[in-house]
Design an enzyme around this catalytic site. Structure first.
Site, PDB file in Angstrom:
ATOM      1  N   SER A   1      93.495  98.550 -27.698  1.00 33.98           N
ATOM      2  CA  SER A   1      93.689  99.545 -28.750  1.00 33.98           C
ATOM      3  C   SER A   1      95.020  99.386 -29.479  1.00 33.98           C
ATOM      4  CB  SER A   1      93.567 100.963 -28.178  1.00 33.98           C
ATOM      5  OG  SER A   1      94.529 101.170 -27.171  1.00 33.98           O
TER       6      SER A   1
ATOM      7  N   THR B   1      96.643 105.001 -29.160  1.00 32.35           N
ATOM      8  CA  THR B   1      97.745 104.380 -29.879  1.00 32.35           C
ATOM      9  C   THR B   1      99.001 104.526 -29.064  1.00 32.35           C
ATOM     10  OG1 THR B   1      96.756 105.102 -31.944  1.00 32.35           O
ATOM     11  CG2 THR B   1      99.121 104.702 -31.992  1.00 32.35           C
TER      12      THR B   1
ATOM     13  N   THR C   1      99.018 100.377 -33.487  1.00 38.12           N
ATOM     14  CA  THR C   1      97.638 100.467 -33.013  1.00 38.12           C
ATOM     15  C   THR C   1      96.761  99.415 -33.699  1.00 38.12           C
ATOM     16  OG1 THR C   1      95.800 102.026 -32.705  1.00 38.12           O
ATOM     17  CG2 THR C   1      96.890 102.094 -34.816  1.00 38.12           C
TER      18      THR C   1
ATOM     19  N   ARG D   1      89.525 100.513 -43.093  1.00 35.80           N
ATOM     20  CA  ARG D   1      89.904 101.859 -42.616  1.00 35.80           C
ATOM     21  C   ARG D   1      91.344 101.829 -42.077  1.00 35.80           C
ATOM     22  NH1 ARG D   1      91.796 104.187 -37.507  1.00 35.80           N
ATOM     23  NH2 ARG D   1      91.241 106.381 -37.542  1.00 35.80           N
TER      24      ARG D   1
ATOM     25  N   THR E   1      98.533 110.403 -31.295  1.00 35.39           N
ATOM     26  CA  THR E   1      97.511 109.463 -30.850  1.00 35.39           C
ATOM     27  C   THR E   1      96.167 110.156 -31.005  1.00 35.39           C
ATOM     28  OG1 THR E   1      96.779 108.087 -28.988  1.00 35.39           O
ATOM     29  CG2 THR E   1      97.711 110.226 -28.434  1.00 35.39           C
ATOM     30  N   GLY E   2      95.105 109.371 -31.048  1.00 38.14           N
ATOM     31  CA  GLY E   2      93.779 109.967 -31.172  1.00 38.14           C
ATOM     32  C   GLY E   2      93.165 109.697 -32.533  1.00 38.14           C
TER      33      GLY E   2
END
Ligand code: GLY
Length: 335
Positions: free
Chosen positions: A82, A194, A212, A222, A245-246
């Site tokens: 990731s 991330t 990330t 994207r 993060t997320g």
């Protein structure tokens, strides 16, 4: 004493009680505090990253150098899918990397959707230091990196290619909350974990880094929150720093890291500020929020730090003179 998190979960529908919960938060939350210098970062891979950053900080080095050194560790980790070098590709098989960095003077640099360069955090720093710009994207970022001595290489590893081809069999977007979870499997799931890192050096200066490979199997082009200053990372040396993060889309919609820093400016502790930012995301899209993870991590000028996530399973690493390998379970809205 009233358990504030359970309280919010039970009463989320009631604006009146949420206001009451805010008052409870202000009365009961004790900030976690570190001596200086200190470095904090997201997820369990933050432990190794922090140790590299600590190598800079323990010798009186600058927070900016520390966060770059730290972020390069997961970027180079071939087991990390990731972040960086071995990140999973987009749905067309391109590995595109995002990163940003910010120093104590408000200088910042960023690269987005950059291909074929293994260390986006170092390119982001070069954008900050060698250009009048903040962000370079796509081919332009790769070109800039090569012109400044970075090696162009194929990033798609055999393992990543295998996972991508497995995903192609169904080609479905199905969120996975935390890719660290034991039940996370390759295939028709994607992840977004991330590394966001914040360091406070012995002079009391703050810098941050965020890097990330973004959402696996994403649409080509994207870009998430991680390279967006104010979303994935923000530092104001008068106040503190924050990172996220997320699922980046929800962080961008709420300018999450800037929000956390501004809340700290208004007197929130790092913990309170992270909780409030998570609550805003949930309030705007409660149904979406049930299915996704977003976590914030923050530190202020005093060395107080905190973190909060939508879902259980978020962790963050803290490193200072007392301990170099601390991993803390982040608190979450949903249990
Ligand atoms: N937070 C990383 C991403 O959404 O790309």
């Amino acid at each position: 004493m009233l358990n504030r998190r359970k309280f919010i979960t039970l009463t989320a529908a009631s604006a009146y009680l949420t206001t009451l919960a805010d008052k409870v938060l202000a009365q009961t939350t004790e900030p976690l505090k570190s001596t200086l210098p200190v470095v904090i970062s997201t997820w369990d891979f933050g432990v190794a990253a922090n140790q590299a950053a600590w190598g800079v900080l323990k010798n009186g080095g600058r927070a900016l150098d520390a966060v770059e050194a730290g972020a390069r560790i997961p970027e180079a980790d071939m087991k990390n899918h990731s972040v960086g070098r071995a990140g999973y590709p987009d749905r067309d098989g391109h590995v595109t990397l995002d990163a940003c960095i910010m120093d104590e003077q408000g200088n910042c640099g960023s690269v987005a959707a950059m291909e074929n360069i293994a260390h986006p955090i170092s390119v982001a720093r070069m954008v900050m230091e060698k250009t009048p710009h903040v962000m370079l994207a796509g081919d332009g970022a790769t070109q800039f990196a090569v012109e400044h001595g970075f090696t162009k290489e194929t990033l798609l590893t055999p393992e990543s290619e295998k996972a991508w081809k497995e995903w192609l069999k169904t080609a479905k977007y199905a969120p996975v909350i935390n890719s660290e979870n034991k039940d996370y499997k390759l295939g028709n799931k994607y992840n977004h974990d991330t590394i966001g890192m914040l360091a406070l050096d012995s002079k009391g200066n703050i810098s941050g880094a965020c890097t990330t490979s973004g959402m696996a199997w994403k649409l080509h082009g994207r870009v998430g929150d991680s390279p967006i200053i104010g979303a994935g990372l923000y530092v104001d040396n008068e106040v503190g720093g924050a990172t996220s993060t997320g699922v980046g889309e929800e962080v961008i919609r709420n300018v999450g890291s800037f929000l956390v820093v501004e809340l700290m400016r208004q007197g929130h502790s790092p913990q309170q500020a992270c909780e409030e930012a998570v609550k805003r995301i949930i309030k705007k899209k409660p149904e979406t929020a049930k299915q996704i993870q977003v976590g914030f991590l923050a530190i202020n000028k005093k060395g107080e730090y905190g973190a909060f996530a939508i879902q259980e399973g978020f962790s963050y690493a803290v490193c200072n003179a007392e301990k170099q390998d601390t991993l803390i379970k982040g608190e979450s809205f949903y249990k």
